[in-house]
Design a protein around this motif. Sequence first.
Motif, mmCIF file in Angstrom:
data_model
loop_
_atom_site.group_PDB
_atom_site.id
_atom_site.type_symbol
_atom_site.label_atom_id
_atom_site.label_comp_id
_atom_site.label_asym_id
_atom_site.label_seq_id
_atom_site.Cartn_x
_atom_site.Cartn_y
_atom_site.Cartn_z
ATOM 1 N N LEU A 121 15.244 -6.283 -18.449
ATOM 2 C CA LEU A 121 16.310 -5.608 -17.727
ATOM 3 C C LEU A 121 16.100 -4.100 -17.625
ATOM 4 N N ILE A 122 15.385 -3.507 -18.584
ATOM 5 C CA ILE A 122 15.171 -2.054 -18.490
ATOM 6 C C ILE A 122 13.893 -1.721 -17.728
ATOM 7 N N GLY A 129 13.923 0.388 -14.351
ATOM 8 C CA GLY A 129 14.187 1.804 -14.575
ATOM 9 C C GLY A 129 12.959 2.521 -15.096
ATOM 10 N N THR A 157 9.085 -8.246 -10.951
ATOM 11 C CA THR A 157 9.510 -7.807 -12.277
ATOM 12 C C THR A 157 9.317 -8.913 -13.306
ATOM 13 N N GLN A 166 13.697 -0.738 -6.160
ATOM 14 C CA GLN A 166 14.819 -0.456 -7.052
ATOM 15 C C GLN A 166 16.088 -1.176 -6.576
ATOM 16 N N ARG A 197 18.044 -4.334 -8.621
ATOM 17 C CA ARG A 197 19.408 -4.150 -9.116
ATOM 18 C C ARG A 197 20.010 -5.486 -9.560
ATOM 19 N N THR A 211 19.055 -5.394 -13.087
ATOM 20 C CA THR A 211 19.604 -4.316 -13.911
ATOM 21 C C THR A 211 21.113 -4.427 -14.098
ATOM 22 N N LEU A 218 22.300 -5.559 -17.437
ATOM 23 C CA LEU A 218 22.293 -4.679 -18.610
ATOM 24 C C LEU A 218 23.691 -4.536 -19.192
ATOM 25 N N PRO A 277 21.964 2.209 -20.060
ATOM 26 C CA PRO A 277 23.162 2.316 -19.219
ATOM 27 C C PRO A 277 24.018 3.545 -19.534
#
Lengths: 121, 237
Positions: free
Chosen positions: A66-67, A70, B23, B68, B72, B75, B78, B143
């Motif tokens: 999840l990170i 980023g 990813t 990005q 999402r 992410t 998170l 976060p």
Amino acid sequence: MPMLRGFLILVLFFLFGEALRLVFLLPVSGGVLGMIGMTLTLMVKGSVSDSLAAASQGLISVLVLLIMPGVVGVFFTADQFSGQWLAVAVALLVGTFLSVLTTLLLMKCLVQGRNRSQTND
Amino acid sequence: MTERLGSLVEVLSASPTLAIGLTLGAFFAGNWVFARMGRPLWLPPVVLAAVMLSATIAILSLDYARYQDGARWLTVLLGPATVALGIPLYQQMHHIRALWRPILCTLPVAATLAAVYAVVIAWALGATPEVLASLAPKSVTAPIAIGITEQLGGSVPLMMGGLLITGVVATLFVDLLARLLPVKDERILGFALGVNGHAIGTVRAFEISHTAGAFASLGMGLTGVFTALILPLVFRL
């Protein structure tokens, strides 16, 4: 199915945390507020359901995934900070070394001090 | 043919599945390479995966902002994942109760110094205010750190890079110093991993034991809350 039920509970707590953050204009993220709320709720309730435990274990095990999006960003904005890399690198390396050292020493001293005072009692 | 391949990436990246696939693929590839290399502590899977993922995005000449956008979908998890950390925290509450005093004494000092050390060193070496603002939340979980950096006027990608490096080196230094000092109490090691190394440290702590993981979650959560409250105040001065 059970895992999804656990996931729903996590999402609800997150939304609750976000709501708290927005209503009271808190600088803390909804996730952390939700985490605090979750811990407190479980302490009152006194047990964790299997579905919640399964969902939380699943999510924690993919935290790294999840990170990642980023993290990738740093490779694409690198040139924006050219000339400052030395400062950044030294600050991160030395700074982290010092803060890890501080944390370990402080905790060690305090825990040992505590144990000693307990045996004296 | 090349033209059609070029537009293929264009079309596929219109949906988030490409970003998610890339990813996930990099995540598994990173874990695989990590295992093949004999699990080196200095090169955690997250770094391997991030390097591979960046290379793939560059090779496909995929727009980073677009990636990005699609990522999402991952992410957003998170948030619930941070909430999920409350469960090991509760399960290990008896350990935490036994140590609440040392924890409450250490936390403000450790969390403040984690930011102060880095900012002072970078400032002494001539970093700009924007860079300083990006480095300050380096030990805070992603976060929360994103929120802090935006508030302070830093750069989020630089902050994320700093976060990654901090997480990795904090893990290394905790292992190294645990042997040198020596500290064997896994509760202390877990706490130090969480306070200094946020999610990456917490992942490592869960490898040590469930107790270490719970202390790391606690350290990470408390550092996040404390830093989020203090840093914006300090930076205003």
